[in-house]
Design an enzyme around this catalytic site. Sequence first.
Site, mmCIF file in Angstrom:
data_model
loop_
_atom_site.group_PDB
_atom_site.id
_atom_site.type_symbol
_atom_site.label_atom_id
_atom_site.label_comp_id
_atom_site.label_asym_id
_atom_site.label_seq_id
_atom_site.Cartn_x
_atom_site.Cartn_y
_atom_site.Cartn_z
ATOM 1 N N ASN A 25 0.869 -1.183 0.000
ATOM 2 C CA ASN A 25 0.000 0.000 0.000
ATOM 3 C C ASN A 25 0.905 1.232 0.000
ATOM 4 O OD1 ASN A 25 -1.801 2.034 0.501
ATOM 5 N ND2 ASN A 25 -2.407 1.320 2.540
ATOM 6 N N TRP A 26 0.935 1.909 -1.136
ATOM 7 C CA TRP A 26 1.856 3.051 -1.258
ATOM 8 C C TRP A 26 1.305 4.315 -0.586
ATOM 9 C CZ3 TRP A 26 4.107 3.027 -6.972
ATOM 10 C CH2 TRP A 26 4.761 1.812 -7.184
ATOM 11 N N LYS A 27 0.051 4.269 -0.175
ATOM 12 C CA LYS A 27 -0.579 5.440 0.476
ATOM 13 C C LYS A 27 -0.388 6.679 -0.408
ATOM 14 C CE LYS A 27 -0.097 3.113 4.863
ATOM 15 N NZ LYS A 27 0.050 3.176 6.314
ATOM 16 N N HIS A 36 -9.402 0.969 5.133
ATOM 17 C CA HIS A 36 -8.114 1.120 5.823
ATOM 18 C C HIS A 36 -8.315 2.004 7.061
ATOM 19 C CE1 HIS A 36 -3.981 2.276 6.644
ATOM 20 N NE2 HIS A 36 -3.632 1.192 5.979
ATOM 21 N N GLU A 88 -6.696 4.359 8.192
ATOM 22 C CA GLU A 88 -6.508 5.799 7.940
ATOM 23 C C GLU A 88 -7.778 6.396 7.344
ATOM 24 O OE1 GLU A 88 -2.869 5.356 5.736
ATOM 25 O OE2 GLU A 88 -1.872 4.715 7.580
ATOM 26 N N GLU A 99 -4.975 -5.273 10.517
ATOM 27 C CA GLU A 99 -3.939 -4.256 10.718
ATOM 28 C C GLU A 99 -4.166 -3.567 12.061
ATOM 29 O OE1 GLU A 99 -1.995 -2.790 6.867
ATOM 30 O OE2 GLU A 99 -3.807 -1.604 7.099
ATOM 31 N N GLY A 103 2.953 2.021 10.799
ATOM 32 C CA GLY A 103 3.893 3.126 10.669
ATOM 33 C C GLY A 103 4.662 3.425 11.945
ATOM 34 N N SER A 134 3.789 -2.421 10.139
ATOM 35 C CA SER A 134 5.246 -2.508 10.275
ATOM 36 C C SER A 134 5.830 -3.841 9.823
ATOM 37 C CB SER A 134 5.677 -2.170 11.709
ATOM 38 O OG SER A 134 5.310 -0.838 12.012
ATOM 39 N N GLY A 192 3.146 -1.265 4.203
ATOM 40 C CA GLY A 192 3.135 0.165 3.936
ATOM 41 C C GLY A 192 4.531 0.656 3.591
ATOM 42 N N GLY A 193 5.212 1.232 4.588
ATOM 43 C CA GLY A 193 6.514 1.856 4.363
ATOM 44 C C GLY A 193 7.505 1.007 3.579
#
Length: 257
Positions: A9-11, A95, A97, A167, A173, A212, A233-234
């Site tokens: 997920n590149w957000k 998600h 977020e 998640e 993150g 993470s 993610g990251g």
Amino acid sequence: MLTPLIAGNWKMHTGIRQGADLVLKLRELIKGVTDVEIVIAPPFTSIYHLSHLVADSPMQLAGQNLHWLKEGAQTGEVSGEMLADAGCRYVIIGHSERRAYFHETDELVNKKLAAALRAGLKPIICVGETLAEREAAQTVSVVSTQLRGALAGLPTGALKDITVAYEPIWAIGTGKTAAPQDAEDVHNALRELLFELLGSAAKPVRIIYGGSVKPDNIDSLMGQPNIDGALVGGAALKAEDFARIVKFKAAASEHKA
Ligand code: 13P
């Protein structure tokens, strides 16, 4: 044994050129991987361009969100049909977020799930608890309510292509991953709920872990019987890291040899 799904997920990261560079690097690094399904979810603006670059590679594209209508006067929104038209096969829904910053409720997630299925997209439905909920031992009840809400009223036969992403919000993150056994316990509870709600249609449903996920923890997470993949993610923004995560099986067999 379900085919694992590793999704990045590149957000809200990467412009078109940066995204293209990342995909071209990944293409080289994951060449020949056939034992894992690989999905990337770039920002909307890059999807169509990247659809040409992932063609004839093991990567498939996902949207990070969708509107529930097919089209209409909904300024700033994108429908599932538009995502499919641009080259997506998957879409992430609910998600944390989106739940936290855009007030998405379980009812909205349910509408979006129906819309994704209508558009022929495979939905990745996210659930997860806050730190306060975990500390109050409410994790299973929170994620169960989210999952029940997401699936409410939908025909079970249509749900065999869904993926559930667990998640924990406190792990996103933050560099804090759920301990593999703690994640496994939640996945196991979600699996039982899926069988209760969907019967045999639950068999092909994957439950993936996010929060993470990194090259140094993917192997222990994937070693758990009810963890069927990862939502990253990251680390999905770094070609070498994402490729290492995707290739967890090769690493496991090298370790044994
Ligand atoms: P991180 O891997 O950066 O914690 O993000 C997880 C996530 O939210 C994926 O959807």
